[in-house]
Design a protein around this motif. Structure first.
Motif, short mmCIF file in Angstrom:
data_model
loop_
_atom_site.label_atom_id
_atom_site.label_comp_id
_atom_site.label_asym_id
_atom_site.label_seq_id
_atom_site.Cartn_x
_atom_site.Cartn_y
_atom_site.Cartn_z
N ARG A 176 0.86 -1.19 0.00
CA ARG A 176 0.00 0.00 0.00
C ARG A 176 0.89 1.24 0.00
O ARG A 176 0.95 2.00 0.97
N PRO A 177 1.64 1.49 -1.11
CA PRO A 177 2.60 2.60 -1.14
C PRO A 177 1.94 3.96 -0.86
O PRO A 177 0.79 4.20 -1.23
N GLY A 178 2.71 4.84 -0.19
CA GLY A 178 2.23 6.19 0.12
C GLY A 178 1.27 6.26 1.28
O GLY A 178 0.64 7.30 1.51
N LEU A 179 1.17 5.19 2.06
CA LEU A 179 0.20 5.11 3.15
C LEU A 179 0.38 6.23 4.16
O LEU A 179 -0.59 6.88 4.58
N GLU A 180 1.61 6.48 4.58
CA GLU A 180 1.83 7.43 5.67
C GLU A 180 1.37 8.83 5.28
O GLU A 180 0.72 9.53 6.07
N GLU A 181 1.67 9.26 4.06
CA GLU A 181 1.25 10.59 3.63
C GLU A 181 -0.26 10.70 3.55
O GLU A 181 -0.83 11.74 3.88
N ARG A 182 -0.93 9.63 3.14
CA ARG A 182 -2.39 9.67 3.10
C ARG A 182 -2.97 9.76 4.52
O ARG A 182 -3.98 10.44 4.75
N CYS A 183 -2.32 9.10 5.46
CA CYS A 183 -2.76 9.22 6.86
C CYS A 183 -2.63 10.65 7.36
O CYS A 183 -3.54 11.19 8.02
N HIS A 184 -1.51 11.29 7.04
CA HIS A 184 -1.32 12.67 7.47
C HIS A 184 -2.30 13.61 6.76
O HIS A 184 -2.81 14.56 7.36
N ALA A 185 -2.57 13.34 5.49
CA ALA A 185 -3.54 14.16 4.76
C ALA A 185 -4.94 14.01 5.37
O ALA A 185 -5.69 14.99 5.48
N ALA A 186 -5.28 12.79 5.78
CA ALA A 186 -6.58 12.56 6.40
C ALA A 186 -6.72 13.31 7.71
O ALA A 186 -7.81 13.75 8.09
N LEU A 187 -5.60 13.49 8.39
CA LEU A 187 -5.61 14.18 9.68
C LEU A 187 -5.51 15.70 9.54
O LEU A 187 -5.82 16.43 10.48
N ALA A 188 -5.11 16.17 8.37
CA ALA A 188 -4.77 17.58 8.21
C ALA A 188 -5.94 18.50 8.51
O ALA A 188 -5.79 19.52 9.21
N GLN A 189 -7.12 18.19 8.01
CA GLN A 189 -8.27 19.08 8.24
C GLN A 189 -8.62 19.13 9.71
O GLN A 189 -8.87 20.20 10.27
N HIS A 190 -8.63 17.97 10.35
CA HIS A 190 -8.93 17.93 11.79
C HIS A 190 -7.89 18.73 12.57
O HIS A 190 -8.23 19.51 13.47
N ALA A 191 -6.62 18.58 12.21
CA ALA A 191 -5.55 19.30 12.91
C ALA A 191 -5.69 20.81 12.71
O ALA A 191 -5.46 21.60 13.63
N ALA A 192 -6.07 21.22 11.48
CA ALA A 192 -6.23 22.65 11.20
C ALA A 192 -7.34 23.26 12.04
O ALA A 192 -7.26 24.42 12.46
N GLU A 193 -8.36 22.48 12.32
CA GLU A 193 -9.47 22.97 13.14
C GLU A 193 -9.12 22.98 14.63
O GLU A 193 -9.46 23.91 15.36
N GLN A 194 -8.43 21.93 15.08
CA GLN A 194 -8.15 21.77 16.50
C GLN A 194 -6.90 22.52 16.95
O GLN A 194 -6.83 22.98 18.09
#
Length: 290
Positions: A176-194
């Motif tokens: 599943r190449p690129g997994l870590e970056e997709r995880c960080h991208a998934a978290l980015a919006q939540h992090a920007a709000e919190q």
């Protein structure tokens, strides 16, 4: 948190392990591993600080388990550090480590919510805030308070990170190449709000609070896991917390791939990989109260 059922029973076990590691224990573990793996980095930052003469009184704001506190005690052997944090459990962990290192007589811990009323603190010649300013609800108010707290001519060191460390190569894992970056991208919006102040340019804000910014440096950190076995533990702890935070936004295939990495019994899991490294960037501002 949404739940995903993995086709591999051992991956479900990893999920339960990830949940067990969350909360205080997981947070404290990440802080301790950060201090262990990046000890050389912390030491280089303290050596760089343009303090003039060595400070005798230092305040560590948002000290966590004490990575900065102990780096500063080592760098300035005649100094005493007032370590401030909102968590009594983290402060207790810091006190235990101070006892173990034989420096308890040079450390004072203070429990305080820095978004609330500040307690009476000794007037320091150096204030250190590492990865703590972006957590403030009103960081500009906190900067003004630091300015008022510092002794005239004192230095304020702000160390901030652009984001969470990366541990895997871009093309990993194999299934599943690129997994870590997709995880960080998934978290980015939540992090920007919190945590809206993460990644801020603190130079103009320090100037607005009355400081003179004397220097700013971007530090690139790369620690190869093959040279430091603690990197594997750091990756496991960090990605467990990432899973807890990002699970709701991940595709089922990514969640399953992450669970496989976190499965310590899987031969392709994190503890058995030879391609891990800690990659991150941190920016340091050195600001003077004139």
């Amino acid at each position: 948190m949404s739940h995903h059922t993995s086709p591999h029973p051992t991956h479900a076990d990893a999920h339960h392990s990830a949940r067990h590691a969350s909360g205080f224990d997981g947070h404290a573990e990440v802080l301790d591993l950060d201090a262990e793996v990046l000890a050389g980095h912390h030491a280089s930052v303290t050596r760089w600080l343009p303090v003039g003469r060595d400070p005798r009184r230092i305040t560590d704001l948002g000290c966590g388990t004490g990575a900065g506190t102990f780096a500063l005690l080592s760098r300035f052997p005649r100094a005493e550090v007032t370590a401030v944090d909102a968590s009594p459990a983290l402060l207790e962990r810091l006190r235990e480590r101070a006892e173990a290192l034989g420096v308890a007589d040079r450390v004072r811990t203070v429990r305080a919510d820095l978004d609330g009323d500040w307690p009476e603190l000794p007037r320091p010649e150096l204030v250190w805030a590492s990865a703590s300013m972006h957590h403030m609800a009103d960081p500009d108010r906190a900067l003004r308070r630091v300015h008022d707290l510092l002794a005239p001519g004192g230095l304020f060191a702000v160390v901030e990170l652009a984001g969470f460390p990366r541990f895997l190569p871009d093309d990993a894992p194999e299934w599943r190449p690129g997994l870590e970056e997709r995880c960080h991208a998934a978290l980015a919006q939540h992090a920007a709000e919190q945590v809206p102040h993460r990644g801020a340019d603190w130079g103009p804000r320090l100037a607005a609070a009355g400081f003179t910014v004397e220097d700013e440096r971007v530090l690139t950190v790369h620690v190869d896991g093959s040279a430091d076995p603690a990197v594997g533990r750091y990756a496991l702890s960090g990605l467990r917390r990432l899973r807890d935070s990002a699970a709701h936004a991940l595709a089922p295939e990514d969640l399953d791939a992450l669970d496989r990495l976190l499965d310590t019994g899987d031969p392709l899991g994190l503890p058995h990989r030879g391609d891990l490294a800690v990659r991150t960037e941190r920016t340091v501002w050195a600001a003077r109260r004139t």
